[in-house]
Scaffold this motif. Structure first.
Motif, short mmCIF file in Angstrom:
data_model
loop_
_atom_site.label_atom_id
_atom_site.label_comp_id
_atom_site.label_asym_id
_atom_site.label_seq_id
_atom_site.Cartn_x
_atom_site.Cartn_y
_atom_site.Cartn_z
N GLY A 254 0.18 1.68 8.63
CA GLY A 254 -0.42 2.27 7.30
C GLY A 254 -0.05 3.45 7.03
O GLY A 254 0.22 3.50 5.90
N SER A 255 -0.16 4.30 7.82
CA SER A 255 0.16 5.84 7.46
C SER A 255 1.03 6.53 8.14
O SER A 255 1.54 7.55 7.83
N SER A 256 1.95 5.64 9.22
CA SER A 256 3.11 6.68 9.65
C SER A 256 3.87 5.24 10.42
O SER A 256 3.86 5.22 11.78
N PHE A 257 4.68 4.42 9.94
CA PHE A 257 5.25 3.38 10.51
C PHE A 257 6.75 3.81 10.55
O PHE A 257 7.93 3.41 10.33
N THR A 258 6.73 4.73 11.83
CA THR A 258 7.90 5.24 12.35
C THR A 258 7.76 5.17 13.66
O THR A 258 6.63 5.40 14.37
N SER A 259 8.88 4.47 14.73
CA SER A 259 8.87 4.63 16.09
C SER A 259 9.46 5.70 16.41
O SER A 259 9.88 5.93 17.83
N ARG B 66 -1.20 7.01 -5.58
CA ARG B 66 -2.60 6.71 -4.95
C ARG B 66 -2.82 7.25 -3.72
O ARG B 66 -1.95 7.46 -2.62
N SER B 67 -3.85 8.09 -3.34
CA SER B 67 -4.00 8.79 -2.14
C SER B 67 -4.53 7.93 -1.07
O SER B 67 -5.13 7.15 -1.28
N TYR B 68 -4.26 8.52 0.21
CA TYR B 68 -4.48 7.71 1.42
C TYR B 68 -5.92 7.91 1.86
O TYR B 68 -6.52 9.02 1.73
N THR B 69 -6.68 6.78 2.28
CA THR B 69 -7.91 7.03 2.70
C THR B 69 -8.01 5.99 3.83
O THR B 69 -7.20 4.91 4.06
N ALA B 70 -9.20 6.17 4.81
CA ALA B 70 -9.12 5.47 5.98
C ALA B 70 -9.38 4.00 5.71
O ALA B 70 -9.09 3.14 6.66
N GLY B 71 -9.81 3.43 4.40
CA GLY B 71 -10.18 2.03 4.39
C GLY B 71 -9.19 1.16 4.33
O GLY B 71 -9.40 0.07 4.63
N GLY B 72 -7.70 1.58 4.35
CA GLY B 72 -6.75 0.87 4.16
C GLY B 72 -6.49 -0.03 5.62
O GLY B 72 -5.86 -0.95 5.70
N ILE B 73 -7.06 0.51 6.69
CA ILE B 73 -7.07 -0.09 7.88
C ILE B 73 -7.59 -1.44 7.80
O ILE B 73 -6.90 -2.39 8.58
N ALA C 124 2.70 10.96 10.01
CA ALA C 124 1.38 10.64 9.10
C ALA C 124 1.53 11.47 7.73
O ALA C 124 1.20 10.82 6.60
N GLU C 125 1.67 12.84 7.79
CA GLU C 125 1.81 13.73 6.60
C GLU C 125 2.95 13.14 5.76
O GLU C 125 3.02 13.11 4.54
N PHE C 126 4.02 12.90 6.48
CA PHE C 126 5.22 12.51 5.49
C PHE C 126 4.89 11.10 4.89
O PHE C 126 5.25 10.89 3.72
N SER C 127 4.24 10.36 5.44
CA SER C 127 4.03 8.92 5.06
C SER C 127 2.98 8.97 3.95
O SER C 127 2.53 8.12 2.85
N GLU D 145 1.12 -1.19 -0.03
CA GLU D 145 -0.07 0.09 -0.09
C GLU D 145 0.83 1.27 -0.11
O GLU D 145 0.68 2.23 -0.82
N PHE D 146 1.91 1.18 0.70
CA PHE D 146 2.83 2.34 1.00
C PHE D 146 3.39 2.70 -0.56
O PHE D 146 3.66 3.79 -1.00
#
Length: 391
Positions: A307-312, A92-99, A277-280, A84-85
């Protein structure tokens, strides 16, 4: 019996106590020392005036800051969303459905697999200076899967959030009202014993304002305090609802009206910004400068999720906030420490002054400014949590 330790020869000590040092919001002390006794800070001041202790650590002219307080993460999950990323970065734009992809993987995972994944990312975060973290459910969306996520999380942190209202469960796609009834009824009953907080994703494609109000109000009635995913993808009612219900934080806050900013500035709700999240997602950056200039309290957090911010990495988020969101280095460090504590309504963390919990980070740099000045460089040289050195 506890033993005392002094860390001396600190080039710059960030206390986040404006009564100390230079009396700035960071309470900076130069050529400093800090004394730990048991799990608490008991003294801070100039290195030459440090009292005698059982143990001594030489900081070697490096900076010490409070441990990062990551007040928004989603760490109980299975799988990832690499494809997805990759597709999103190709247009492709991000939407909530990827959850839903993560929901399927999480439901299929065993308890042991979920806990192993959680502890992996917690270790990763600790090595980057995070000493307190909040984490949520939200990838199970059944009574059993939500409650087991919270049960697992509660073994690792007291800051546990019930997020059955992440999206409408795929099992109830044709009847959202029935899912809201489940979230506020049987699921809440099963989850409340393991959680401190309740959260809802108030967004197009997730839950509208009326649904969010019903969910958060039901949680409050069960003793869970509200927080809310608000105004991430579009303008909406989330921020106003957060302030009205005295939510501890409104998280994302990317699309804000003047009325939203004013509400945050005059209420007790912290605006938690999540630049990962904005970065990703290549989305519009939150305007931290606008919030800060209005007098709102701002926190910075990772939003770590697959999904939208895979950083710790909180240091990564600090660098993004300084580069792209209008924050100064001082403001970003404060928001990632004291700001995160405020978003969790905690006064014992996020600062290094007498009485605070002894959560602190030794940086391989003379100043906290290097967290933004040297982005991507692993600057964390040591981490103490509850007075014990863990890194």
């Amino acid at each position: 019996m506890s033993s005392s330790t002094v860390i001396t020869d600190i080039a710059t000590l960030v206390t986040n106590d404006p009564s100390l040092g230079d009396h700035s919001p960071l309470g900076l002390i130069q050529d400093a020392a800090v004394v730990i006794d048991g799990d608490r800070v008991v003294w801070t001041g100039e290195s030459s005036k440090a009292p005698a202790t059982d143990n001594r650590v030489d900081a070697g002219g490096r900076a010490v800051i409070p441990g990062f307080v990551d007040s928004h993460s989603h760490l109980v999950f299975a799988g990832d969303r690499t494809q997805e990323f990759n597709a999103r970065m190709s247009g492709r734009s991000y939407t909530a459905g990827g959850i839903r992809t993560t929901v399927a993987a999480t439901r299929a995972a065993t308890d042991a697999e979920l806990e192993a994944n959680l502890t992996r990312y917690l270790g990763e975060a600790l090595r980057q200076g995070t000493t307190t973290f909040e984490t949520k459910s939200g990838y199970g969306l059944t009574v059993e899967d939500e409650s087991r996520a919270l049960r697992i999380a509660s073994r690792h942190t007291e800051e546990v959030t019930y997020l059955g209202a992440h999206i409408v469960s795929p099992d109830h796609a044709d009847d959202p009202a029935a899912y809201v009834a489940l979230v506020t009824g049987e699921m809440l009953d099963a989850c409340a014993p393991y959680a401190r907080w309740i959260d809802v994703f108030c967004e197009k494609g997730a839950f509208d304002g009326d649904q969010a109000r019903a969910i958060l109000t039901a949680g409050k009635a069960r003793g869970l305090h509200p927080r809310i995913h608000a105004n991430q993808l579009s303008y909406g009612p989330g921020v106003q609802l957060a302030v009205e219900l005295d939510a501890a934080s409104a998280d994302h806050c990317t699309h804000l009206t003047d009325a939203d900013v004013d509400a945050l500035a005059h209420g007790a709700t912290v605006a938690t910004l999540l630049p990962g999240a904005e970065f990703s997602t290549r989305a519009e950056w939150p305007d931290a400068r606008r919030l800060l200039d209005a007098g709102a309290t701002v926190a910075l957090s990772t939003d770590c999720n697959p999904g939208s911010s895979f950083t710790s990495s909180v240091p990564f988020c600090i660098a993004l906030a300084v580069r792209d969101m209008g924050m100064t280095p001082d403001e970003a460090v404060w928001s990632a420490t004291a700001g995160g504590a405020a978003a969790l309504r905690r006064t014992d963390i996020g600062r290094l002054s007498p009485g605070a919990r002894a959560d602190l980070v030794l940086l391989d740099a003379p100043s906290h400014v290097h967290l933004a000045y040297r982005p991507g460089v692993p600057l964390v040289a040591g981490v103490w949590r509850r007075g014990v050195r863990e890194v």
